[in-house]
Design a protein around this motif. Structure first.
Motif, PDB file in Angstrom:
ATOM      1  N   TRP A  37       4.995  -8.681  -2.719  1.00  0.00           N
ATOM      2  CA  TRP A  37       5.051  -7.562  -3.664  1.00  0.00           C
ATOM      3  C   TRP A  37       6.494  -7.062  -3.814  1.00  0.00           C
ATOM      4  O   TRP A  37       6.962  -6.817  -4.919  1.00  0.00           O
ATOM      5  CB  TRP A  37       4.124  -6.440  -3.206  1.00  0.00           C
ATOM      6  CG  TRP A  37       4.115  -5.273  -4.132  1.00  0.00           C
ATOM      7  CD1 TRP A  37       4.711  -4.055  -3.931  1.00  0.00           C
ATOM      8  CD2 TRP A  37       3.479  -5.197  -5.415  1.00  0.00           C
ATOM      9  NE1 TRP A  37       4.489  -3.233  -5.009  1.00  0.00           N
ATOM     10  CE2 TRP A  37       3.729  -3.916  -5.936  1.00  0.00           C
ATOM     11  CE3 TRP A  37       2.719  -6.088  -6.162  1.00  0.00           C
ATOM     12  CZ2 TRP A  37       3.254  -3.501  -7.170  1.00  0.00           C
ATOM     13  CZ3 TRP A  37       2.244  -5.677  -7.392  1.00  0.00           C
ATOM     14  CH2 TRP A  37       2.509  -4.399  -7.891  1.00  0.00           C
ATOM     15  N   ARG A  38       7.192  -6.931  -2.689  1.00  0.00           N
ATOM     16  CA  ARG A  38       8.594  -6.487  -2.740  1.00  0.00           C
ATOM     17  C   ARG A  38       9.426  -7.444  -3.578  1.00  0.00           C
ATOM     18  O   ARG A  38      10.242  -7.016  -4.410  1.00  0.00           O
ATOM     19  CB  ARG A  38       9.176  -6.383  -1.326  1.00  0.00           C
ATOM     20  CG  ARG A  38       8.688  -5.167  -0.567  1.00  0.00           C
ATOM     21  CD  ARG A  38       9.204  -5.097   0.870  1.00  0.00           C
ATOM     22  NE  ARG A  38      10.549  -5.576   1.035  1.00  0.00           N
ATOM     23  CZ  ARG A  38      10.954  -6.325   2.081  1.00  0.00           C
ATOM     24  NH1 ARG A  38      10.125  -6.663   3.028  1.00  0.00           N
ATOM     25  NH2 ARG A  38      12.217  -6.712   2.172  1.00  0.00           N
ATOM     26  N   ASP A  48       2.499  -7.753   1.179  1.00  0.00           N
ATOM     27  CA  ASP A  48       3.457  -6.684   0.901  1.00  0.00           C
ATOM     28  C   ASP A  48       4.874  -7.223   0.735  1.00  0.00           C
ATOM     29  O   ASP A  48       5.664  -6.695  -0.051  1.00  0.00           O
ATOM     30  CB  ASP A  48       3.396  -5.580   1.968  1.00  0.00           C
ATOM     31  CG  ASP A  48       3.736  -6.076   3.354  1.00  0.00           C
ATOM     32  OD1 ASP A  48       3.397  -7.227   3.692  1.00  0.00           O
ATOM     33  OD2 ASP A  48       4.353  -5.308   4.118  1.00  0.00           O
ATOM     34  N   THR A  85       8.834  -6.898  -7.255  1.00  0.00           N
ATOM     35  CA  THR A  85       9.031  -5.568  -7.851  1.00  0.00           C
ATOM     36  C   THR A  85      10.380  -4.919  -7.561  1.00  0.00           C
ATOM     37  O   THR A  85      10.676  -3.886  -8.163  1.00  0.00           O
ATOM     38  CB  THR A  85       7.920  -4.603  -7.392  1.00  0.00           C
ATOM     39  OG1 THR A  85       7.947  -4.492  -5.963  1.00  0.00           O
ATOM     40  CG2 THR A  85       6.550  -5.073  -7.858  1.00  0.00           C
ATOM     41  N   LEU A 105       0.107  -7.437 -10.665  1.00  0.00           N
ATOM     42  CA  LEU A 105       1.192  -6.935 -11.496  1.00  0.00           C
ATOM     43  C   LEU A 105       1.138  -7.684 -12.813  1.00  0.00           C
ATOM     44  O   LEU A 105       0.982  -8.913 -12.824  1.00  0.00           O
ATOM     45  CB  LEU A 105       2.543  -7.186 -10.804  1.00  0.00           C
ATOM     46  CG  LEU A 105       3.794  -6.809 -11.581  1.00  0.00           C
ATOM     47  CD1 LEU A 105       3.895  -5.297 -11.751  1.00  0.00           C
ATOM     48  CD2 LEU A 105       5.030  -7.353 -10.881  1.00  0.00           C
ATOM     49  N   ILE A 147      -2.046 -11.411  -6.265  1.00  0.00           N
ATOM     50  CA  ILE A 147      -1.714 -11.619  -4.859  1.00  0.00           C
ATOM     51  C   ILE A 147      -3.006 -11.540  -4.056  1.00  0.00           C
ATOM     52  O   ILE A 147      -3.695 -10.520  -4.091  1.00  0.00           O
ATOM     53  CB  ILE A 147      -0.726 -10.528  -4.386  1.00  0.00           C
ATOM     54  CG1 ILE A 147       0.569 -10.591  -5.217  1.00  0.00           C
ATOM     55  CG2 ILE A 147      -0.450 -10.656  -2.903  1.00  0.00           C
ATOM     56  CD1 ILE A 147       1.479  -9.392  -5.015  1.00  0.00           C
ATOM     57  N   PRO A 170      -0.371  -2.142  -6.290  1.00  0.00           N
ATOM     58  CA  PRO A 170       0.505  -2.594  -5.211  1.00  0.00           C
ATOM     59  C   PRO A 170      -0.126  -3.629  -4.275  1.00  0.00           C
ATOM     60  O   PRO A 170      -1.244  -3.472  -3.801  1.00  0.00           O
ATOM     61  CB  PRO A 170       0.840  -1.293  -4.469  1.00  0.00           C
ATOM     62  CG  PRO A 170       0.806  -0.266  -5.562  1.00  0.00           C
ATOM     63  CD  PRO A 170      -0.353  -0.689  -6.433  1.00  0.00           C
ATOM     64  N   ALA A 171       0.659  -4.698  -4.067  1.00  0.00           N
ATOM     65  CA  ALA A 171       0.289  -5.830  -3.206  1.00  0.00           C
ATOM     66  C   ALA A 171      -0.983  -6.546  -3.655  1.00  0.00           C
ATOM     67  O   ALA A 171      -1.574  -7.296  -2.891  1.00  0.00           O
ATOM     68  CB  ALA A 171       0.183  -5.394  -1.746  1.00  0.00           C
ATOM     69  N   ARG A 172      -1.403  -6.319  -4.941  1.00  0.00           N
ATOM     70  CA  ARG A 172      -2.600  -6.987  -5.454  1.00  0.00           C
ATOM     71  C   ARG A 172      -2.386  -7.627  -6.824  1.00  0.00           C
ATOM     72  O   ARG A 172      -2.695  -8.796  -7.014  1.00  0.00           O
ATOM     73  CB  ARG A 172      -3.766  -5.999  -5.527  1.00  0.00           C
ATOM     74  CG  ARG A 172      -4.232  -5.558  -4.141  1.00  0.00           C
ATOM     75  CD  ARG A 172      -5.447  -4.660  -4.188  1.00  0.00           C
ATOM     76  NE  ARG A 172      -6.508  -5.228  -4.989  1.00  0.00           N
ATOM     77  CZ  ARG A 172      -7.284  -4.509  -5.803  1.00  0.00           C
ATOM     78  NH1 ARG A 172      -7.113  -3.221  -5.919  1.00  0.00           N
ATOM     79  NH2 ARG A 172      -8.243  -5.088  -6.485  1.00  0.00           N
TER      80      ARG A 172
END
Length: 136
Positions: A25-26, A22, A29, A73, A90, A69-71
């Protein structure tokens, strides 16, 4: 048999980070964080969102294509004659997270773009790691 003149090349960079998915991910993004390790931008993690990445050497026109999300992009990465795709994957690992970036779509007749990506992405990953180490 593939025609070697039309076969596309890819650049892949994979790195293990000690940070949680996570948090990565931040950093991938959030526009203010992206600006710290990649380029200035108006990114939004929404499929269909168009944005520009801007640097002193020029700019890249992009469109968000996949948001998991968190996987995962993915976004288009178009600059001049280059029409490519950047995909971030991810994956949680024992030590934290494995991050994989693949940029596809380099033509064999585009050595300047391919060479720039092969040199540039590892440096971007270094910058990303510094941002991840700093944020909470």
């Amino acid at each position: 048999m593939k025609n070697s003149n039309t076969e596309n090349l890819s650049v892949v960079v994979e790195r293990e980070f000690r940070h949680a998915p996570d948090k990565i991910w931040r950093a991938l993004t959030q526009p203010d964080l992206i600006a710290e390790w990649l380029m200035q931008n108006a990114f939004a993690p929404e499929v269909g969102h168009r944005f520009t990445l801007a640097a002193d050497w020029g700019s890249v026109d992009c469109e968000v294509l996949v948001v998991e999300p968190a996987r995962c992009l993915a976004y288009s990465w178009n600059s001049g004659a280059l029409k490519s795709l950047v995909t971030w994957t991810i994956t949680p690992s024992g030590a934290g997270t494995r991050l994989r970036m693949e940029q596809t779509g380099f033509g064999r007749d585009q050595p300047q773009y391919y060479g720039g990506a092969k040199m540039g992405w590892p440096r971007y990953f270094d910058g990303l790691e510094l941002v991840l180490d700093r944020i909470t």
